[in-house]
Write a protein that holds these residues in place. Sequence first.
Motif, PDB file in Angstrom:
ATOM      1  N   PRO A  55     -55.967  44.337 -52.515  1.00  0.00           N
ATOM      2  CA  PRO A  55     -57.074  43.457 -52.137  1.00  0.00           C
ATOM      3  C   PRO A  55     -56.785  41.983 -52.457  1.00  0.00           C
ATOM      4  O   PRO A  55     -57.126  41.108 -51.667  1.00  0.00           O
ATOM      5  CB  PRO A  55     -58.251  43.992 -52.956  1.00  0.00           C
ATOM      6  N   LEU A  56     -56.129  41.704 -53.582  1.00  0.00           N
ATOM      7  CA  LEU A  56     -55.797  40.324 -53.923  1.00  0.00           C
ATOM      8  C   LEU A  56     -54.817  39.731 -52.912  1.00  0.00           C
ATOM      9  O   LEU A  56     -54.997  38.598 -52.457  1.00  0.00           O
ATOM     10  CB  LEU A  56     -55.218  40.243 -55.339  1.00  0.00           C
ATOM     11  N   ALA A  57     -53.809  40.486 -52.523  1.00  0.00           N
ATOM     12  CA  ALA A  57     -52.844  39.997 -51.530  1.00  0.00           C
ATOM     13  C   ALA A  57     -53.505  39.781 -50.167  1.00  0.00           C
ATOM     14  O   ALA A  57     -53.175  38.838 -49.448  1.00  0.00           O
ATOM     15  CB  ALA A  57     -51.669  40.958 -51.409  1.00  0.00           C
ATOM     16  N   ILE A  58     -54.440  40.655 -49.813  1.00  0.00           N
ATOM     17  CA  ILE A  58     -55.168  40.495 -48.552  1.00  0.00           C
ATOM     18  C   ILE A  58     -55.953  39.182 -48.580  1.00  0.00           C
ATOM     19  O   ILE A  58     -55.915  38.393 -47.629  1.00  0.00           O
ATOM     20  CB  ILE A  58     -56.092  41.704 -48.293  1.00  0.00           C
ATOM     21  N   ASP A  59     -56.666  38.936 -49.678  1.00  0.00           N
ATOM     22  CA  ASP A  59     -57.434  37.695 -49.809  1.00  0.00           C
ATOM     23  C   ASP A  59     -56.518  36.471 -49.833  1.00  0.00           C
ATOM     24  O   ASP A  59     -56.829  35.446 -49.214  1.00  0.00           O
ATOM     25  CB  ASP A  59     -58.303  37.732 -51.061  1.00  0.00           C
ATOM     26  N   ALA A  60     -55.389  36.563 -50.537  1.00  0.00           N
ATOM     27  CA  ALA A  60     -54.445  35.440 -50.586  1.00  0.00           C
ATOM     28  C   ALA A  60     -53.879  35.146 -49.200  1.00  0.00           C
ATOM     29  O   ALA A  60     -53.696  33.979 -48.836  1.00  0.00           O
ATOM     30  CB  ALA A  60     -53.313  35.739 -51.570  1.00  0.00           C
ATOM     31  N   THR A  61     -53.644  36.189 -48.423  1.00  0.00           N
ATOM     32  CA  THR A  61     -53.128  35.993 -47.063  1.00  0.00           C
ATOM     33  C   THR A  61     -54.143  35.247 -46.211  1.00  0.00           C
ATOM     34  O   THR A  61     -53.770  34.402 -45.386  1.00  0.00           O
ATOM     35  CB  THR A  61     -52.749  37.351 -46.440  1.00  0.00           C
ATOM     36  N   GLU A  62     -55.418  35.512 -46.408  1.00  0.00           N
ATOM     37  CA  GLU A  62     -56.461  34.772 -45.685  1.00  0.00           C
ATOM     38  C   GLU A  62     -56.418  33.286 -46.052  1.00  0.00           C
ATOM     39  O   GLU A  62     -56.616  32.423 -45.189  1.00  0.00           O
ATOM     40  CB  GLU A  62     -57.842  35.368 -45.965  1.00  0.00           C
ATOM     41  N   VAL A  63     -56.160  32.975 -47.305  1.00  0.00           N
ATOM     42  CA  VAL A  63     -56.026  31.575 -47.720  1.00  0.00           C
ATOM     43  C   VAL A  63     -54.833  30.944 -47.007  1.00  0.00           C
ATOM     44  O   VAL A  63     -54.920  29.823 -46.496  1.00  0.00           O
ATOM     45  CB  VAL A  63     -55.883  31.453 -49.259  1.00  0.00           C
ATOM     46  N   PHE A  64     -53.712  31.657 -46.948  1.00  0.00           N
ATOM     47  CA  PHE A  64     -52.534  31.151 -46.239  1.00  0.00           C
ATOM     48  C   PHE A  64     -52.871  30.871 -44.769  1.00  0.00           C
ATOM     49  O   PHE A  64     -52.443  29.857 -44.216  1.00  0.00           O
ATOM     50  CB  PHE A  64     -51.384  32.164 -46.316  1.00  0.00           C
ATOM     51  N   ARG A  65     -53.620  31.763 -44.147  1.00  0.00           N
ATOM     52  CA  ARG A  65     -53.982  31.573 -42.731  1.00  0.00           C
ATOM     53  C   ARG A  65     -54.828  30.313 -42.527  1.00  0.00           C
ATOM     54  O   ARG A  65     -54.698  29.643 -41.517  1.00  0.00           O
ATOM     55  CB  ARG A  65     -54.758  32.786 -42.225  1.00  0.00           C
ATOM     56  N   ARG A  66     -55.679  30.007 -43.494  1.00  0.00           N
ATOM     57  CA  ARG A  66     -56.547  28.827 -43.367  1.00  0.00           C
ATOM     58  C   ARG A  66     -55.793  27.523 -43.631  1.00  0.00           C
ATOM     59  O   ARG A  66     -56.300  26.458 -43.286  1.00  0.00           O
ATOM     60  CB  ARG A  66     -57.729  28.947 -44.333  1.00  0.00           C
ATOM     61  N   ARG A  67     -54.623  27.588 -44.214  1.00  0.00           N
ATOM     62  CA  ARG A  67     -53.873  26.383 -44.583  1.00  0.00           C
ATOM     63  C   ARG A  67     -52.710  26.124 -43.629  1.00  0.00           C
ATOM     64  O   ARG A  67     -51.601  25.804 -44.053  1.00  0.00           O
ATOM     65  CB  ARG A  67     -53.376  26.492 -46.024  1.00  0.00           C
ATOM     66  N   ARG A  68     -52.965  26.212 -42.348  1.00  0.00           N
ATOM     67  CA  ARG A  68     -51.908  26.018 -41.351  1.00  0.00           C
ATOM     68  C   ARG A  68     -51.262  24.644 -41.417  1.00  0.00           C
ATOM     69  O   ARG A  68     -50.127  24.478 -41.012  1.00  0.00           O
ATOM     70  CB  ARG A  68     -52.460  26.273 -39.947  1.00  0.00           C
ATOM     71  N   ASP A  69     -51.982  23.670 -41.961  1.00  0.00           N
ATOM     72  CA  ASP A  69     -51.417  22.326 -42.106  1.00  0.00           C
ATOM     73  C   ASP A  69     -50.269  22.309 -43.113  1.00  0.00           C
ATOM     74  O   ASP A  69     -49.485  21.359 -43.140  1.00  0.00           O
ATOM     75  CB  ASP A  69     -52.505  21.327 -42.530  1.00  0.00           C
ATOM     76  N   GLU A  70     -50.122  23.372 -43.890  1.00  0.00           N
ATOM     77  CA  GLU A  70     -49.048  23.476 -44.886  1.00  0.00           C
ATOM     78  C   GLU A  70     -47.841  24.262 -44.364  1.00  0.00           C
ATOM     79  O   GLU A  70     -46.836  24.374 -45.062  1.00  0.00           O
ATOM     80  CB  GLU A  70     -49.565  24.166 -46.152  1.00  0.00           C
ATOM     81  N   TYR A  71     -47.906  24.812 -43.165  1.00  0.00           N
ATOM     82  CA  TYR A  71     -46.827  25.636 -42.624  1.00  0.00           C
ATOM     83  C   TYR A  71     -45.584  24.804 -42.360  1.00  0.00           C
ATOM     84  O   TYR A  71     -45.661  23.622 -42.012  1.00  0.00           O
ATOM     85  CB  TYR A  71     -47.244  26.281 -41.298  1.00  0.00           C
ATOM     86  N   ASP A  72     -44.426  25.469 -42.438  1.00  0.00           N
ATOM     87  CA  ASP A  72     -43.189  24.817 -42.043  1.00  0.00           C
ATOM     88  C   ASP A  72     -43.121  24.805 -40.510  1.00  0.00           C
ATOM     89  O   ASP A  72     -44.003  25.344 -39.825  1.00  0.00           O
ATOM     90  CB  ASP A  72     -41.966  25.488 -42.677  1.00  0.00           C
ATOM     91  N   GLU A  73     -42.078  24.201 -39.971  1.00  0.00           N
ATOM     92  CA  GLU A  73     -41.968  24.039 -38.510  1.00  0.00           C
ATOM     93  C   GLU A  73     -41.924  25.386 -37.786  1.00  0.00           C
ATOM     94  O   GLU A  73     -42.553  25.549 -36.741  1.00  0.00           O
ATOM     95  CB  GLU A  73     -40.740  23.197 -38.154  1.00  0.00           C
ATOM     96  N   ALA A  74     -41.188  26.346 -38.341  1.00  0.00           N
ATOM     97  CA  ALA A  74     -41.068  27.653 -37.678  1.00  0.00           C
ATOM     98  C   ALA A  74     -42.426  28.350 -37.592  1.00  0.00           C
ATOM     99  O   ALA A  74     -42.791  28.884 -36.538  1.00  0.00           O
ATOM    100  CB  ALA A  74     -40.059  28.527 -38.413  1.00  0.00           C
TER     101      ALA A  74
END
Length: 171
Positions: A55-74
């Motif tokens: 459940p923690l990894a699922i929630d953390a993944t949602e945070v990653f999805r919301r932070r698209r401005d932090e993604y690398d070029e790929a």
Amino acid sequence: SEDELIEAIHHSYRSGEKVIIPAFAVERTQELLYVIGECFRNGRIPSMPVYLDSPLAIDATEVFRRRRDEYDEAATEMVRNGIDPFSFPELVLSRTTEDSIAINQKTGSAIVIAGSGMCTAGRIKHHLKHNLWRPGASLVIVGFQAAGTLGRSIVDGQRAVKIYGEKIMVR
């Protein structure tokens, strides 16, 4: 390496068994989802369920999805092309205890990503108990294993380990 991960997945797929991956909930799990998703999309691994059993990894993944401005070029390019870098059709989110228990009741090939990264607690211990003894199963260690942890004992070549007071063979 990615090639070693792919080799483990193919081994367990051919055996009809599971690939067990203990992973830290933040960053390591998301790296794995990214790599495994790319492997599916590129045809490098066969289709099978991938259970994210944390459940923690699922929630953390949602945070990653919301932070698209932090993604690398790929990753940014993937999003531009309509691809979620942390998702793919084979992904199954396992939020509840019942969902987690059901994974070990199912037969056939699957990839199971669960916490904790050093195999010291959490849902990973149940998956290890149900799969370490199976010759066709694979355990993929993707992070540091500190001295004194279950993960370190396995990495160091222990042929049997205790999980919940029960001796489990490492095959």
